[in-house]
Design an enzyme around this catalytic site. Structure first.
Site, PDB file in Angstrom:
ATOM      1  N   LYS A 175       0.836  -1.200   0.000  1.00 49.52           N
ATOM      2  CA  LYS A 175       0.000   0.000   0.000  1.00 49.52           C
ATOM      3  C   LYS A 175       0.874   1.254   0.000  1.00 49.52           C
ATOM      4  O   LYS A 175       1.753   1.401   0.838  1.00 49.52           O
ATOM      5  CB  LYS A 175      -0.921  -0.014   1.220  1.00 49.52           C
ATOM      6  CG  LYS A 175      -1.870  -1.212   1.228  1.00 49.52           C
ATOM      7  CD  LYS A 175      -2.660  -1.332   2.505  1.00 49.52           C
ATOM      8  CE  LYS A 175      -1.802  -1.701   3.682  1.00 49.52           C
ATOM      9  NZ  LYS A 175      -2.589  -2.022   4.906  1.00 49.52           N
ATOM     10  N   THR A 207      -8.948   8.270   8.877  1.00 50.00           N
ATOM     11  CA  THR A 207      -8.337   7.114   8.209  1.00 50.00           C
ATOM     12  C   THR A 207      -8.055   5.979   9.182  1.00 50.00           C
ATOM     13  O   THR A 207      -7.312   5.052   8.859  1.00 50.00           O
ATOM     14  CB  THR A 207      -7.024   7.536   7.522  1.00 50.00           C
ATOM     15  OG1 THR A 207      -6.159   8.143   8.501  1.00 50.00           O
ATOM     16  CG2 THR A 207      -7.285   8.525   6.397  1.00 50.00           C
ATOM     17  N   GLY A 209      -8.177   2.643  10.860  1.00 48.28           N
ATOM     18  CA  GLY A 209      -8.647   1.318  10.463  1.00 48.28           C
ATOM     19  C   GLY A 209      -8.683   1.052   8.977  1.00 48.28           C
ATOM     20  O   GLY A 209      -9.259   0.044   8.544  1.00 48.28           O
ATOM     21  N   THR A 210      -8.049   1.894   8.173  1.00 50.17           N
ATOM     22  CA  THR A 210      -8.107   1.674   6.725  1.00 50.17           C
ATOM     23  C   THR A 210      -7.418   0.376   6.316  1.00 50.17           C
ATOM     24  O   THR A 210      -7.881  -0.322   5.416  1.00 50.17           O
ATOM     25  CB  THR A 210      -7.475   2.849   5.964  1.00 50.17           C
ATOM     26  OG1 THR A 210      -6.181   3.133   6.514  1.00 50.17           O
ATOM     27  CG2 THR A 210      -8.340   4.094   6.057  1.00 50.17           C
ATOM     28  N   GLY A 211      -6.303   0.048   6.987  1.00 51.25           N
ATOM     29  CA  GLY A 211      -5.614  -1.197   6.652  1.00 51.25           C
ATOM     30  C   GLY A 211      -6.438  -2.415   7.000  1.00 51.25           C
ATOM     31  O   GLY A 211      -6.521  -3.372   6.215  1.00 51.25           O
ATOM     32  N   CYS A 212      -7.057  -2.394   8.171  1.00 51.05           N
ATOM     33  CA  CYS A 212      -7.945  -3.485   8.573  1.00 51.05           C
ATOM     34  C   CYS A 212      -9.086  -3.634   7.573  1.00 51.05           C
ATOM     35  O   CYS A 212      -9.447  -4.739   7.160  1.00 51.05           O
ATOM     36  CB  CYS A 212      -8.528  -3.224   9.960  1.00 51.05           C
ATOM     37  SG  CYS A 212      -7.322  -2.999  11.278  1.00 51.05           S
TER      38      CYS A 212
END
Length: 271
Positions: A175, A207, A209-212
């Site tokens: 990412k 933003t 928790g965007t990765g989760c």
């Protein structure tokens, strides 16, 4: 048939990350969500103040209970908390290698709190990455996994994603949100080469928790039967929409959550 997706991850009581974000994402994308908890955090939009580890034997018991009764179509792994839990998850999943795994190597919270000790990172590399259908690190996580400097160019992203795939993952989605500039490109590397997934950077502080959310969305799409490239593209569009709609929520005073149900809810007026 509605796909059943399992999250193996930690809890976020503020609801923006961890299993709470995972379950929201699974539901928003039309799948049935389940969760085996690895740890409980005390956190909000401003940061993490504590982590309570679930005993590794009980993590194994949760996973076994699911597989004893439910057909699992895909798995998302998030925060593994410690080395023992990482090894326990790997041991539990070796009996279910037919189920695709999306591994999000959660190492540092948005507010900067470190979530994995060094031995857990090594256990993740040795035991979990080889089980992953796709690994989804951000640029600092990729650097930590490779003991390298954080990538600052697209060429460096290609080099590091290729090296990460060499650790055993079938594919790597690196990412690029930490790159400078107006764009937020992600890079998918597979056995067939690489492709860029372009995206504009959205100006918002929401933003958390965007990765989760992205890794869960990929797991949901794979569980529904989408090929990897399509699953990743669909997930990226979903997350971009969730970030773009995030400021319609009013949660906390730090890094707010994304709007997981932006596709399903109409505009809600706060009263």
């Amino acid at each position: 048939m509605i796909a059943n997706i399992l999250s193996i991850a930690g809890s976020d009581p503020s609801g923006g990350a961890g299993i709470q974000a995972d379950l929201k994402t699974f539901s928003a994308l039309g799948t049935y969500g389940m969760a085996a908890m690895t740890g409980l955090t005390a956190q909000n939009t401003r940061g993490v103040t504590g982590v309570h580890e679930v005993p590794s034997a009980f993590v194994a018991e949760q996973i076994a209970a699911i597989f004893d009764d439910v057909k699992v179509d895909a798995i998302k792994i998030g925060m593994v908390v410690n080395a023992n839990i990482a090894v326990t998850i790997a041991d539990s999943l070796r009996h279910h290698v037919e189920v695709p795994v999306v591994l999000d190597p959660v190492m540092v919270a948005k507010g900067g709190h470190r979530l994995l000790p060094e031995d857990a990172i090594e256990a993740l590399k040795e035991h979990l990455i080889p089980l992953a259908a796709v690994l989804t690190p951000n640029l600092p996580e990729a650097a930590a996994l490779l003991d390298a400097e954080t990538a600052t160019t697209r060429d460096q992203m290609i080099e590091q994603a290729t090296a990460l795939r060499g650790l055993g993952a079938q594919a790597v989605l690196l990412k690029g949100g930490h790159l400078e500039g107006a764009e937020s490109p992600d890079l998918l590397v597979t056995a067939n080469g690489h492709e860029w997934l372009e995206g504009a950077r959205i100006d918002t502080a929401s933003t958390h928790g965007t990765g989760c959310t992205l890794s869960s969305a990929i797991a949901a799409e794979i569980g529904k039967g989408a090929p990897l490239s399509e699953a990743v593209a669909n997930a990226k569009r979903y997350v971009a929409g969730a970030i773009a709609a995030a400021d319609s929520l009013h949660v906390g005073s730090g890094h707010g959550p994304t709007h997981h149900f932006h596709q399903l809810w109409g505009e809600v007026t706060k009263t």
